[in-house]
Design an enzyme around this catalytic site. Structure first.
Site, PDB file in Angstrom:
ATOM      1  N   GLU A   1      91.459  35.898  24.934  1.00  0.00           N
ATOM      2  CA  GLU A   1      92.872  35.487  24.936  1.00  0.00           C
ATOM      3  C   GLU A   1      93.025  34.054  24.415  1.00  0.00           C
ATOM      4  O   GLU A   1      93.996  33.735  23.730  1.00  0.00           O
ATOM      5  CB  GLU A   1      93.433  35.570  26.363  1.00  0.00           C
ATOM      6  CG  GLU A   1      94.014  36.919  26.728  1.00  0.00           C
ATOM      7  CD  GLU A   1      95.435  37.118  26.199  1.00  0.00           C
ATOM      8  OE1 GLU A   1      95.583  37.537  25.033  1.00  0.00           O
ATOM      9  OE2 GLU A   1      96.382  36.879  26.949  1.00  0.00           O
TER      10      GLU A   1
ATOM     11  N   SER B   1      95.831  52.149  20.475  1.00  0.00           N
ATOM     12  CA  SER B   1      96.744  51.521  21.419  1.00  0.00           C
ATOM     13  C   SER B   1      98.089  52.229  21.445  1.00  0.00           C
ATOM     14  O   SER B   1      98.572  52.689  20.418  1.00  0.00           O
ATOM     15  CB  SER B   1      96.937  50.056  21.039  1.00  0.00           C
ATOM     16  OG  SER B   1      97.770  49.430  21.975  1.00  0.00           O
TER      17      SER B   1
ATOM     18  N   ASP C   1      98.054  37.391  31.938  1.00  0.00           N
ATOM     19  CA  ASP C   1      98.087  38.690  31.251  1.00  0.00           C
ATOM     20  C   ASP C   1      96.750  39.427  31.380  1.00  0.00           C
ATOM     21  O   ASP C   1      96.716  40.619  31.700  1.00  0.00           O
ATOM     22  CB  ASP C   1      98.429  38.500  29.759  1.00  0.00           C
ATOM     23  CG  ASP C   1      99.856  38.043  29.544  1.00  0.00           C
ATOM     24  OD1 ASP C   1     100.576  37.872  30.542  1.00  0.00           O
ATOM     25  OD2 ASP C   1     100.248  37.849  28.377  1.00  0.00           O
TER      26      ASP C   1
ATOM     27  N   LEU D   1     104.474  42.698  25.726  1.00  0.00           N
ATOM     28  CA  LEU D   1     103.939  43.622  26.745  1.00  0.00           C
ATOM     29  C   LEU D   1     102.420  43.454  26.924  1.00  0.00           C
ATOM     30  O   LEU D   1     101.736  44.349  27.411  1.00  0.00           O
ATOM     31  CB  LEU D   1     104.289  45.075  26.394  1.00  0.00           C
ATOM     32  CG  LEU D   1     105.787  45.389  26.299  1.00  0.00           C
ATOM     33  CD1 LEU D   1     106.017  46.876  26.028  1.00  0.00           C
ATOM     34  CD2 LEU D   1     106.527  44.981  27.575  1.00  0.00           C
ATOM     35  N   GLY D   2     101.907  42.300  26.491  1.00  0.00           N
ATOM     36  CA  GLY D   2     100.505  41.990  26.772  1.00  0.00           C
ATOM     37  C   GLY D   2      99.505  42.760  25.924  1.00  0.00           C
ATOM     38  O   GLY D   2      98.401  43.060  26.386  1.00  0.00           O
TER      39      GLY D   2
ATOM     40  N   SER E   1     104.843  42.058  21.196  1.00  0.00           N
ATOM     41  CA  SER E   1     106.202  42.315  21.679  1.00  0.00           C
ATOM     42  C   SER E   1     106.415  41.860  23.116  1.00  0.00           C
ATOM     43  O   SER E   1     107.425  42.201  23.719  1.00  0.00           O
ATOM     44  CB  SER E   1     106.515  43.810  21.596  1.00  0.00           C
ATOM     45  OG  SER E   1     106.395  44.236  20.267  1.00  0.00           O
TER      46      SER E   1
ATOM     47  N   SER F   1      97.739  41.646  23.481  1.00  0.00           N
ATOM     48  CA  SER F   1      96.527  40.845  23.227  1.00  0.00           C
ATOM     49  C   SER F   1      95.600  40.902  24.440  1.00  0.00           C
ATOM     50  O   SER F   1      94.382  41.047  24.293  1.00  0.00           O
ATOM     51  CB  SER F   1      96.880  39.404  22.870  1.00  0.00           C
ATOM     52  OG  SER F   1      97.553  38.776  23.934  1.00  0.00           O
TER      53      SER F   1
HETATM   54  N1  LIG Z   1      95.173  46.938  19.269  1.00  0.00           N
HETATM   55  C1  LIG Z   1      94.947  45.753  18.709  1.00  0.00           C
HETATM   56  N2  LIG Z   1      94.088  45.645  17.677  1.00  0.00           N
HETATM   57  C2  LIG Z   1      93.848  44.452  17.099  1.00  0.00           C
HETATM   58  N3  LIG Z   1      94.439  43.291  17.471  1.00  0.00           N
HETATM   59  C3  LIG Z   1      95.288  43.340  18.487  1.00  0.00           C
HETATM   60  C4  LIG Z   1      95.601  44.562  19.166  1.00  0.00           C
HETATM   61  N4  LIG Z   1      96.493  44.287  20.134  1.00  0.00           N
HETATM   62  C5  LIG Z   1      96.742  42.954  20.061  1.00  0.00           C
HETATM   63  N5  LIG Z   1      96.038  42.390  19.084  1.00  0.00           N
HETATM   64  C6  LIG Z   1      96.046  40.954  18.695  1.00  0.00           C
HETATM   65  O1  LIG Z   1      96.992  40.277  19.525  1.00  0.00           O
HETATM   66  C7  LIG Z   1      98.088  39.754  18.730  1.00  0.00           C
HETATM   67  C8  LIG Z   1      99.377  39.860  19.514  1.00  0.00           C
HETATM   68  O2  LIG Z   1      99.278  39.029  20.618  1.00  0.00           O
HETATM   69  P1  LIG Z   1     100.477  38.199  21.210  1.00  0.00           P
HETATM   70  O3  LIG Z   1      99.929  37.497  22.373  1.00  0.00           O
HETATM   71  O4  LIG Z   1     101.152  37.401  20.157  1.00  0.00           O
HETATM   72  O5  LIG Z   1     101.524  39.336  21.683  1.00  0.00           O
HETATM   73  P2  LIG Z   1     101.482  40.253  22.984  1.00  0.00           P
HETATM   74  O6  LIG Z   1     100.207  40.029  23.700  1.00  0.00           O
HETATM   75  O7  LIG Z   1     101.820  41.626  22.571  1.00  0.00           O
HETATM   76  O8  LIG Z   1     102.694  39.662  23.840  1.00  0.00           O
HETATM   77  P3  LIG Z   1     102.653  38.670  25.122  1.00  0.00           P
HETATM   78  O9  LIG Z   1     101.504  37.752  24.919  1.00  0.00           O
HETATM   79  O10 LIG Z   1     103.980  37.937  25.069  1.00  0.00           O
HETATM   80  O11 LIG Z   1     102.553  39.570  26.285  1.00  0.00           O
HETATM   81  C9  LIG Z   1      98.075  40.597  17.463  1.00  0.00           C
HETATM   82  O12 LIG Z   1      98.679  39.905  16.388  1.00  0.00           O
HETATM   83  C10 LIG Z   1      96.555  40.798  17.255  1.00  0.00           C
HETATM   84  O13 LIG Z   1      95.962  39.648  16.706  1.00  0.00           O
HETATM   85  C1  LIG Z   2     104.184  33.119  27.807  1.00  0.00           C
HETATM   86  C2  LIG Z   2     103.097  33.441  28.803  1.00  0.00           C
HETATM   87  O1  LIG Z   2     103.422  32.823  30.048  1.00  0.00           O
HETATM   88  C3  LIG Z   2     103.000  34.945  29.094  1.00  0.00           C
HETATM   89  C4  LIG Z   2     102.815  35.809  27.895  1.00  0.00           C
HETATM   90  O2  LIG Z   2     102.795  37.157  28.330  1.00  0.00           O
HETATM   91  C5  LIG Z   2     101.772  32.915  28.279  1.00  0.00           C
HETATM   92  C6  LIG Z   2     100.671  32.860  29.321  1.00  0.00           C
HETATM   93  O3  LIG Z   2     100.971  32.818  30.529  1.00  0.00           O
HETATM   94  O4  LIG Z   2      99.519  32.837  28.904  1.00  0.00           O
HETATM   95 MG   LIG Z   3      99.555  38.145  24.322  1.00  0.00          MG
END
Ligand SMILES: Nc1ncnc2c1ncn2[C@@H]1O[C@H](COP(=O)(O)OP(=O)(O)OP(=O)(O)O)[C@@H](O)[C@H]1O
Ligand SMILES: C[C@@](O)(CCO)CC(=O)[O-]
Ligand SMILES: [Mg+2]
Length: 386
Positions: free
Chosen positions: A192, A135, A203, A143-144, A141, A146
């Site tokens: 998700e 990745s 996302d 930026l999606g 952070s 997950s």
């Molecule tokens: N490359 C990856 N390998 C394994 N797990 C991952 C990976 N990318 C994301 N994840 C999983 O997703 C979690 C992060 O998801 P989280 O939704 O909290 O943050 P985000 O998706 O970066 O931000 P947001 O949802 O606000 O856009 C990580 O802790 C892990 O469990």
């Molecule tokens: C915080 C949120 O609105 C966006 C996270 O990127 C959660 C969601 O819509 O699933």
């Molecule tokens: Mg996420």
């Protein structure tokens, strides 16, 4: 045969959190990706399901027999029928994950690994294979990461399943057809749900379909921006967890239902106005500069409402103060609580000013990037022909 899928991360231009409660939101894909490669092993080989997180240097593996023992249902996969992971399977998979002794500092990965095991066994059952993930997105952070993980995982698994019919002779990256994309998106949403608890689906949808999208109650509309949208992304590097932040907003909404309903309605109006401004052609009535001025005001209003939902953070406020010194409007993007902040860079803004803002933000320990937005969604390729 090896199949590889890559899916983009995203920024939310307007409407995060409120979108979970039915408001409209606007999101765009960015040119940072999660990539998943899948190769089946010979049955007679080591009989393992191997899962490598290449950037992080982790290699996990489970004997297929152990997976069958813990998840007896995985004997009959149904790749064309996306299913939610039932609570008893979550418990069983949690046991499999705990056997891998993930270091405490990286325990957040457990949710992603759980989603992987659910998606893999639901789509392919108990076949030995090696799955490798890389990745370029920062994890957790905003930026999606997950969603792009779940979308690229679902895409690579489905591309090698009976659920989709693909021309194996394709060279380089190519996209699925519309109905396959819908299936990828549905499975990714199930992943998700394991990571986020109660996602809106925005996302995984923007990661699957790319572009700039308007999203409300599970429905997307693809949009075309008629103006340049240059966004500075500042990563505060403060770690946070989307699941906890989404749950926190829902708890606040339960405590103050009337007030929060008005906040969500206000966000809905902001997102609708945002989308109509970016889609309307610049004219004598509304010049580009005037349109940018309106967007800046909406960005500030959206940030105010996110603060009202309780998802801002001292690090986010610090970025806002810095960009305001240069008269630039910013808001958090994604779940907040740390993570990333977006700043609109008007088309006529001098490069020297952009360089100065970035230098000042980076001198405070933040990390800046200007991403390309609104590009393609998930793509696949066979046998490393990319
Ligand atoms: N490359 C990856 N390998 C394994 N797990 C991952 C990976 N990318 C994301 N994840 C999983 O997703 C979690 C992060 O998801 P989280 O939704 O909290 O943050 P985000 O998706 O970066 O931000 P947001 O949802 O606000 O856009 C990580 O802790 C892990 O469990
Ligand atoms: C915080 C949120 O609105 C966006 C996270 O990127 C959660 C969601 O819509 O699933
Ligand atoms: Mg996420």
């Amino acid at each position: 045969m090896e199949v590889t899928a890559r899916a983009p991360g995203k920024i939310i231009l307007s409407g995060e959190h409120a979108v979970v409660h039915g408001s409209t939101a606007v999101a765009a894909s960015i040119n940072l990706y999660t990539q998943v490669s899948l190769r089946f092993s010979n049955e007679s080989n080591d009989g393992l399901l191997k899962f490598h997180l290449k950037n992080m240097g982790f290699e996990f593996s489970w004997p297929i027999e152990r997976i069958k023992e813990v998840l007896p249902e995985s004997g009959s996969p149904r790749s064309s029928t996306p299913r939610s992971c039932p609570p008893e399977s979550i418990i069983a998979i949690t046991n499999l994950v705990e056997e891998q002794n993930i270091p405490e500092a990286k325990i957040g990965l457990a949710a992603g690994i759980t989603a992987f095991i659910w998606l893999y066994t639901s789509i392919h059952g108990c076949k030995p294979a090696t799955v490798v993930v890389t990745s370029t997105l920062p994890l957790g952070s905003g930026l999606g990461s997950s969603a792009s993980f779940c979308v690229s995982m679902s895409a690579s698994l489905l591309a090698s399943s009976d659920a989709v019919n693909l021309d194996l002779g394709h060279q380089g990256w190519f996209s699925f057809g519309e109905s396959e994309l819908e299936l990828v998106n549905k499975w990714a949403f199930e992943g998700e749900k394991i990571i986020h608890g109660k996602p809106s689906g925005i996302d995984n949808t923007v990661s699957t379909f790319g572009n700039i999208i308007l999203f409300k109650s599970g429905k997307l509309t693809l949009m075309k921006s008629s103006m340049p949208l240059k966004m500075l992304i500042t990563n505060t590097k403060v770690g946070r967890n989307t699941k906890a932040l989404v749950a926190g907003v829902s708890e606040r909404a339960l405590r103050h239902p009337d007030a929060m309903a008005h906040v969500f309605t206000a966000v809905d109006s902001i997102s609708k106005e945002f989308s109509s401004i970016i889609q309307s052609p610049a004219s004598d009535d509304l010049s580009l500069v005037e349109k940018e001025g309106k967007l800046e005001e909406l960005i500030e209003m959206n940030q105010g409402l996110l603060q009202c939902m309780g998802v801002s953070h001292a690090s986010i406020e610090s970025v806002l103060r810095t960009t305001l010194k240069y008269r630039l409007a910013s808001k958090l993007t994604g779940a907040g609580g740390g993570g990333c902040v977006l700043t609109l860079l008007p088309a006529l803004l001098a490069k020297t000013v952009v360089d100065k803002v970035i230098a000042e933000l980076e001198s405070s320990g933040f990390q800046c990037l200007i991403a390309e937005i609104g590009g393609k969604g998930v793509e696949i390729c066979f046998d490393g022909s990319s």
